[in-house]
Design an enzyme around this catalytic site. Structure first.
Site, short mmCIF file in Angstrom:
data_model
loop_
_atom_site.label_atom_id
_atom_site.label_comp_id
_atom_site.label_asym_id
_atom_site.label_seq_id
_atom_site.Cartn_x
_atom_site.Cartn_y
_atom_site.Cartn_z
N GLU A 110 0.84 -1.19 0.00
CA GLU A 110 0.00 0.00 0.00
C GLU A 110 0.88 1.24 0.00
O GLU A 110 2.10 1.16 0.15
CB GLU A 110 -0.96 -0.02 1.20
CG GLU A 110 -2.02 -1.11 1.09
CD GLU A 110 -3.04 -1.07 2.21
OE1 GLU A 110 -2.99 -0.15 3.05
OE2 GLU A 110 -3.91 -1.96 2.25
N HIS A 236 -9.36 10.11 2.92
CA HIS A 236 -9.00 9.01 2.03
C HIS A 236 -9.20 9.49 0.60
O HIS A 236 -10.21 10.11 0.28
CB HIS A 236 -9.88 7.79 2.31
CG HIS A 236 -9.31 6.53 1.76
ND1 HIS A 236 -9.30 6.24 0.41
CD2 HIS A 236 -8.71 5.47 2.37
CE1 HIS A 236 -8.71 5.07 0.23
NE2 HIS A 236 -8.35 4.58 1.40
N ARG A 279 -1.26 9.15 1.66
CA ARG A 279 -2.66 9.50 1.41
C ARG A 279 -2.90 11.00 1.32
O ARG A 279 -3.74 11.45 0.54
CB ARG A 279 -3.54 8.91 2.52
CG ARG A 279 -3.71 7.41 2.38
CD ARG A 279 -4.57 6.84 3.47
NE ARG A 279 -4.78 5.42 3.26
CZ ARG A 279 -5.41 4.62 4.10
NH1 ARG A 279 -5.90 5.11 5.22
NH2 ARG A 279 -5.55 3.34 3.82
N HIS A 338 -11.76 10.30 6.64
CA HIS A 338 -11.51 8.87 6.88
C HIS A 338 -11.01 8.57 8.29
O HIS A 338 -11.56 7.71 8.96
CB HIS A 338 -10.51 8.36 5.86
CG HIS A 338 -10.28 6.88 5.91
ND1 HIS A 338 -11.30 5.96 5.80
CD2 HIS A 338 -9.13 6.15 6.06
CE1 HIS A 338 -10.81 4.73 5.87
NE2 HIS A 338 -9.50 4.81 6.05
N ARG A 373 -1.35 9.44 8.80
CA ARG A 373 -1.25 8.03 9.14
C ARG A 373 -0.78 7.20 7.93
O ARG A 373 -1.32 7.33 6.84
CB ARG A 373 -2.61 7.51 9.61
CG ARG A 373 -2.63 6.01 9.87
CD ARG A 373 -3.97 5.57 10.44
NE ARG A 373 -5.06 5.68 9.50
CZ ARG A 373 -5.42 4.75 8.64
NH1 ARG A 373 -4.73 3.61 8.56
NH2 ARG A 373 -6.45 4.92 7.84
#
Length: 542
Positions: A110, A236, A279, A338, A373
């Site tokens: 990811e 997100h 992100r 998110h 994060r």
């Protein structure tokens, strides 16, 4: 035995409860049904170093890099070093992580990770698999009497008492007030653990469930517990346009890429990592691209990903229900709220600034995420720091004698119904602000990009006094959302309380965002775009 109250039944709350069950009298409180939480909705996996080609040092470095220089280094070290053991415990508890053709746990990649280290269960149903295993264990604990469960019970506020003589001046957490079956009740405890999740319902566009209204965070702020990093809310990048349905970052990790409204790929020109940049970078890029194409969404192209529907069955199913084929269609996506990196300030053992109060999971802020994060670190955070908090509760209660009071009592026999609340708005006196107006306001001024003028406008709109609870025996005014001539419904009362909590959190986010005069991680100030750390000139309040 000491009495411990745990509020919330996501991965953090359930893990804490299971570790304390049998050693203390444990009561678990959940707002809806057991297990209803952001964890259940988690499509992405859980990150951890469980392969010989990976290192804990690399996971630490990736987490610190994503945090844009603001992560707490010790918290990050603990997260990454203790994480693998916690993941093995989840597997032992019954979580069936996906396996590759050789029978080993399959590891995915990811955004902003240097190595494939993301474990999934059920393809894109990792959170659901974890919750199923943990709720099964908790129900077993309830059956044998080591845990008491109160479902459909909403947290209203923390109860505090004076600290015992000889320990210095101040107050400590002594329990909570809750709303259950329309009745306001008080639960007493020797320790309270908040695991109430995030506040995604503050925003008009969110991936969070309806219950994510920041109840625990707001209660802690009202009780005087310190909060930190409130300006850092993660958006997100890829929610299905118009719905908020999350399309996991793992889809991009498998090879999907982004296109603008004209069919042009744009992420490689924004960041060398392309769609697998952190992100905040991807969300900001989509937000800005949408701005120059008159608000039209961007598109996720997963048509070339091998066996994409088989790898992401839940995503493929929901998209099909909404008229999209993941294997052949371009999927319209936009950013959505998110994950809250900020929250109740804790140490690495879950202790807050209020004695007797602990916080774990998304409601807590250890500083592990910094300004942004790293993908799939949230489930890991929940299980790692809940284990540490359980140990801290044990240690603190060993040196504190259990109180000799009932664990439950009605707040008032004469007026047990909670009543109503109202919001103070400086622009027009004591007037309520609707949930929809609040969400629109937050999206405009606390969203992907902010500026000082908008932040001050939001604070002015909400008013310096902010939202306040009004108990049943308080005076009723003509400006209240619920008047004396209209009996409030249970659902109406809950919505008012939730909206007041969200408004208080919006004020705190705006104050912190106004104070941080720079752009860093998930906090982007269009009037202060440089990544610097100048002196804070406007004080943030918690």
């Amino acid at each position: 035995m000491s009495h411990v109250l745990i509020i919330g039944t996501g991965i953090a709350g359930l893990s804490t409860a299971l570790r304390l069950a049998g050693r203390h009298e444990v009561t678990v409180v959940t707002k809806d049904r057991l297990g209803d939480s952001n964890t259940t909705w988690a499509q992405g996996g859980i990150a951890g170093v469980l392969g010989a080609d990976d290192t804990v040092g690399s996971h630490i470095a990736d987490t610190l890099s994503a945090g844009a220089g603001l992560s707490d280094a010790e918290a990050v070290r603990l997260l990454c070093t203790e994480g693998p053991e916690r993941i093995l415990e989840l597997a032992a508890a019954g979580v069936a992580f996906d396996r590759d053709d050789d029978g080993h746990w399959a590891r995915g990649l990811e955004g902003a990770h240097s190595f494939p280290r993301i474990l999934h269960a059920g393809g894109d149903a990792t959170g659901e698999a974890i919750i199923e295993a943990l709720t099964t264990a908790l129900r077993a604990a309830v059956a044998v009497g080591t845990v008491r469960l109160l479902d459909h019970t909403m947290l209203l506020d923390l109860v505090t008492s004076l600290t015992p003589s000889g320990t210095g001046a101040g107050r400590k957490a002594a329990g909570v007030q809750v709303l259950r079956d329309g009745i306001r009740e008080q639960l007493f405890a020797d320790a309270v653990v908040l695991a109430t999740g995030g506040a995604g319902q503050l925003y008009a566009h969110t991936t969070n469930p309806a219950a994510a209204t920041g109840d625990g965070l707001a209660a802690a702020i009202r009780a005087g517990a310190a909060a930190r990093d409130m300006e850092f809310y993660q958006f997100h990048p890829t929610a299905l346009a118009g719905s908020g349905f999350l399309i996991s970052e793992a889809v991009r990790g498998a090879g999907a890429f982004l296109l603008d409204a004209h069919g042009q790929r744009f992420m490689p020109e924004v960041d060398r990592r392309g769609e697998l940049a952190p992100r905040d970078v991807v969300a900001r890029a989509i937000h800005r691209r949408m701005a120059v194409q008159d608000g039209l969404p961007c598109y996720l192209n997963a048509r070339s990903v091998p066996e994409v529907s088989a790898h992401f069955p839940n995503i493929a199913r929901v998209l099909a229900e909404r008229g999209f084929d993941l294997t052949s269609d371009l999927i319209p996506v936009t950013p959505a709220a998110h994950y809250f990196m900020g929250g109740i300030a804790t140490d690495v053992d879950g202790r807050t600034s209020l004695p007797g109060l602990f916080a774990v999971g998304e409601v807590a802020c250890t500083g592990v995420h910094g300004a942004n994060r790293l993908a799939s670190n949230s489930l890991l955070e929940g299980v790692v720091f809940s284990a540490r908090a359980a140990e801290a509760v044990d240690a603190d209660l060993e040196t504190t004698p259990a109180t000799n009071h009932r664990s439950w009592a009605p707040v008032s026999a004469a007026a047990p119904r909670f009543g109503s609340i109202h919001l103070d708005a400086a622009a027009g006196g004591n007037r309520a602000i609707s949930r929809g107006d609040l969400q629109t306001l937050a999206w405009a001024h606390l969203g992907v990009e902010r500026d000082g003028q908008g932040l001050r406008s939001l604070l002015e709109r909400l008013g310096e006094g902010g939202p306040t609870h009004r108990t049943a025996d308080a005076a009723v005014t003509a400006d209240d959302a619920v008047t004396a001539n209209e009996e409030p419904t249970a659902a109406g009362i809950v919505e008012e309380i939730e909206s007041a909590n969200l408004a208080l959190i919006a004020q705190s986010i705006a104050s912190h965002a106004l104070a941080r005069r720079e752009s860093r991680g998930a906090h982007t100030r269009s009037d202060f775009p440089a990544h610097t750390t100048p002196p804070l000139q406007e004080a943030a309040s918690c």
